[in-house]
Design a protein around this motif. Sequence first.
Motif, PDB file in Angstrom:
ATOM      1  N   ARG A  69     -11.222  12.633   6.508  1.00 43.25           N
ATOM      2  CA  ARG A  69     -10.904  12.480   7.936  1.00 43.25           C
ATOM      3  C   ARG A  69     -11.909  11.550   8.628  1.00 43.25           C
ATOM      4  O   ARG A  69     -11.523  10.713   9.449  1.00 43.25           O
ATOM      5  CB  ARG A  69     -10.877  13.850   8.615  1.00 43.25           C
ATOM      6  CG  ARG A  69      -9.762  14.751   8.117  1.00 43.25           C
ATOM      7  CD  ARG A  69      -9.665  16.055   8.896  1.00 43.25           C
ATOM      8  NE  ARG A  69      -8.768  16.995   8.243  1.00 43.25           N
ATOM      9  CZ  ARG A  69      -7.442  16.947   8.312  1.00 43.25           C
ATOM     10  NH1 ARG A  69      -6.852  15.983   9.003  1.00 43.25           N
ATOM     11  NH2 ARG A  69      -6.701  17.844   7.690  1.00 43.25           N
ATOM     12  N   ASP A  70     -13.192  11.679   8.296  1.00 46.06           N
ATOM     13  CA  ASP A  70     -14.193  10.804   8.909  1.00 46.06           C
ATOM     14  C   ASP A  70     -13.951   9.347   8.532  1.00 46.06           C
ATOM     15  O   ASP A  70     -14.106   8.448   9.371  1.00 46.06           O
ATOM     16  CB  ASP A  70     -15.600  11.218   8.467  1.00 46.06           C
ATOM     17  CG  ASP A  70     -16.095  12.477   9.148  1.00 46.06           C
ATOM     18  OD1 ASP A  70     -15.408  12.966  10.070  1.00 46.06           O
ATOM     19  OD2 ASP A  70     -17.166  12.985   8.747  1.00 46.06           O
ATOM     20  N   ARG A  73     -10.964   8.032  10.410  1.00 46.81           N
ATOM     21  CA  ARG A  73     -11.336   7.865  11.818  1.00 46.81           C
ATOM     22  C   ARG A  73     -12.182   6.605  12.019  1.00 46.81           C
ATOM     23  O   ARG A  73     -11.964   5.844  12.959  1.00 46.81           O
ATOM     24  CB  ARG A  73     -12.091   9.108  12.298  1.00 46.81           C
ATOM     25  CG  ARG A  73     -12.357   9.132  13.809  1.00 46.81           C
ATOM     26  CD  ARG A  73     -13.069  10.409  14.217  1.00 46.81           C
ATOM     27  NE  ARG A  73     -12.289  11.596  13.911  1.00 46.81           N
ATOM     28  CZ  ARG A  73     -12.565  12.460  12.931  1.00 46.81           C
ATOM     29  NH1 ARG A  73     -13.639  12.261  12.170  1.00 46.81           N
ATOM     30  NH2 ARG A  73     -11.805  13.505  12.726  1.00 46.81           N
ATOM     31  N   ASP A  74     -13.136   6.384  11.140  1.00 41.96           N
ATOM     32  CA  ASP A  74     -13.980   5.194  11.245  1.00 41.96           C
ATOM     33  C   ASP A  74     -13.162   3.915  11.135  1.00 41.96           C
ATOM     34  O   ASP A  74     -13.452   2.911  11.795  1.00 41.96           O
ATOM     35  CB  ASP A  74     -15.049   5.201  10.143  1.00 41.96           C
ATOM     36  CG  ASP A  74     -16.113   6.264  10.366  1.00 41.96           C
ATOM     37  OD1 ASP A  74     -16.192   6.796  11.489  1.00 41.96           O
ATOM     38  OD2 ASP A  74     -16.859   6.558   9.412  1.00 41.96           O
ATOM     39  N   TYR A  77      -7.753   5.027  12.351  1.00 42.93           N
ATOM     40  CA  TYR A  77      -6.514   5.806  12.331  1.00 42.93           C
ATOM     41  C   TYR A  77      -6.695   7.070  13.161  1.00 42.93           C
ATOM     42  O   TYR A  77      -6.927   8.166  12.641  1.00 42.93           O
ATOM     43  CB  TYR A  77      -6.102   6.109  10.885  1.00 42.93           C
ATOM     44  CG  TYR A  77      -5.458   4.895  10.240  1.00 42.93           C
ATOM     45  CD1 TYR A  77      -4.126   4.592  10.479  1.00 42.93           C
ATOM     46  CD2 TYR A  77      -6.201   4.046   9.445  1.00 42.93           C
ATOM     47  CE1 TYR A  77      -3.537   3.465   9.924  1.00 42.93           C
ATOM     48  CE2 TYR A  77      -5.631   2.915   8.879  1.00 42.93           C
ATOM     49  CZ  TYR A  77      -4.298   2.627   9.127  1.00 42.93           C
ATOM     50  OH  TYR A  77      -3.715   1.505   8.589  1.00 42.93           O
ATOM     51  N   THR A  78      -6.586   6.894  14.471  1.00 43.21           N
ATOM     52  CA  THR A  78      -6.834   7.974  15.428  1.00 43.21           C
ATOM     53  C   THR A  78      -5.648   8.216  16.353  1.00 43.21           C
ATOM     54  O   THR A  78      -5.782   8.913  17.357  1.00 43.21           O
ATOM     55  CB  THR A  78      -8.071   7.644  16.276  1.00 43.21           C
ATOM     56  OG1 THR A  78      -7.866   6.369  16.927  1.00 43.21           O
ATOM     57  CG2 THR A  78      -9.322   7.565  15.409  1.00 43.21           C
ATOM     58  N   ASN A  79      -4.499   7.657  16.017  1.00 41.59           N
ATOM     59  CA  ASN A  79      -3.325   7.759  16.878  1.00 41.59           C
ATOM     60  C   ASN A  79      -2.132   8.196  16.033  1.00 41.59           C
ATOM     61  O   ASN A  79      -1.792   7.521  15.060  1.00 41.59           O
ATOM     62  CB  ASN A  79      -3.047   6.402  17.529  1.00 41.59           C
ATOM     63  CG  ASN A  79      -1.955   6.457  18.573  1.00 41.59           C
ATOM     64  OD1 ASN A  79      -1.083   7.324  18.534  1.00 41.59           O
ATOM     65  ND2 ASN A  79      -1.989   5.524  19.510  1.00 41.59           N
ATOM     66  N   ASP A  85      -3.012  10.000  11.229  1.00 44.93           N
ATOM     67  CA  ASP A  85      -3.996  10.352  12.255  1.00 44.93           C
ATOM     68  C   ASP A  85      -5.079  11.205  11.605  1.00 44.93           C
ATOM     69  O   ASP A  85      -4.792  12.229  10.969  1.00 44.93           O
ATOM     70  CB  ASP A  85      -3.321  11.122  13.385  1.00 44.93           C
ATOM     71  CG  ASP A  85      -4.332  11.642  14.398  1.00 44.93           C
ATOM     72  OD1 ASP A  85      -5.239  10.881  14.769  1.00 44.93           O
ATOM     73  OD2 ASP A  85      -4.216  12.824  14.788  1.00 44.93           O
ATOM     74  N   ALA A  86      -6.332  10.779  11.745  1.00 44.64           N
ATOM     75  CA  ALA A  86      -7.442  11.431  11.064  1.00 44.64           C
ATOM     76  C   ALA A  86      -7.528  12.920  11.374  1.00 44.64           C
ATOM     77  O   ALA A  86      -7.938  13.723  10.526  1.00 44.64           O
ATOM     78  CB  ALA A  86      -8.755  10.747  11.441  1.00 44.64           C
ATOM     79  N   ASP A  87      -7.146  13.318  12.571  1.00 47.21           N
ATOM     80  CA  ASP A  87      -7.311  14.712  12.983  1.00 47.21           C
ATOM     81  C   ASP A  87      -6.120  15.599  12.664  1.00 47.21           C
ATOM     82  O   ASP A  87      -6.262  16.828  12.646  1.00 47.21           O
ATOM     83  CB  ASP A  87      -7.607  14.780  14.486  1.00 47.21           C
ATOM     84  CG  ASP A  87      -8.947  14.137  14.825  1.00 47.21           C
ATOM     85  OD1 ASP A  87      -9.921  14.417  14.117  1.00 47.21           O
ATOM     86  OD2 ASP A  87      -9.005  13.347  15.789  1.00 47.21           O
TER      87      ASP A  87
END
Length: 394
Positions: A69-70, A73-74, A77-79, A85-87
Amino acid sequence: MTYFFSSESVSEGHPDKICDQISDAILDAALTIDPNSRVAAEVFTTTGLILIGGEITSKATLDFQRIARDTARDIGYTNPEYGLDADSCAVLTTVHGQSPDIAQGVNEGEGLHKELGAGDQGMMFGYACKQTSDYMPLPIHLSHKLVRRLALLRKTKGLSYLRPDAKAQVTVEFEGRVPKRVDAVVISTQHDPDVSLEQITRDVHEHVIRAEIPSHLLDSNTRYFINPTGRFVIGGPHGDTGLTGRKIIVDTYGGWASHGGGAFSGKDYTKVDRSGAYMARYIAKNIVASGIADDVEIQLAYAIGVATPISVLAKTRGTSQLPEEEIVKLIRDHFELTPSGIVKTLDLQRPIYKNTAAYGHFGRNDLDLPWEKTGMAETLARVSKEITGTPLAK
């Protein structure tokens, strides 16, 4: 002879490169705790999913969920609209220890040969030339610069509509082995749905191509292909599945030099697919930096469990001031070619790998990579002078 040669690069947000970066993030995490970790980590990604598999033997307890996930995110891919989506994406893991049959050939003091043995059979290539200041072929050098520029503009909001996935391809016209001009530039960059192709084309020309390709290489006949399908909204793992180790030509020399076929990412230093290729690049770069040759390709070949390479080859394409058999002798005399020697020379038991997993493993002046150093060049030049009786013309 005039001819054209093309090389491509892909961004850190390309689905295969997501997987490479997660694989190497796992390797780095293991080496941070246990420098003797044995890691062979493979990653697969598609819409909403990251799957981690492989063989890992380490004293480290790894949080695969957090690492995956980190890394996503880096990259950016946060959307959820991006399809990964990382989360919120699923992260699945199926990992077991290294095979004891392989381990006894690799571990020092075990197996038929008591030295630290090669982790696999195979051949590895290293290359260097004088086309660029970083001793890399010009087409792959320029392609990497273009996709790195796209990533910078995306992350700094210089072009806020850009999304993580992108590719670039550069075609260079050569006269002999000397680059003369850029004949064609292809860039495909993922973008938000509400931006026009006209704006993308204008921005890419101004802020990417002109910023990264020297003006003397571009002329009125240079051809440009910007998002040639007309639209690139769906990308990343939502548009194409990703897999560790599928961009081996992007990772090396863009097809200009030979490749042994083995991928790098997710593999620890005992896997000569990786460490042998790094050593071959180190040798090649120092040979060119010494003035012995303007262009050199090195091949190393290994047998699993055996420390000493079964063959060493140097090809200089007529650019050498020494016979190639003398260069091979220099290599054997002045470079440690066993796995333990390579690890010591290049200090490979450190967590230095994730940053190599995008934008190439070679020619990386932005990173402090031991295989890119030229500390052996002076020694090679001195020994060559002793052989020929004359100084080398650098």
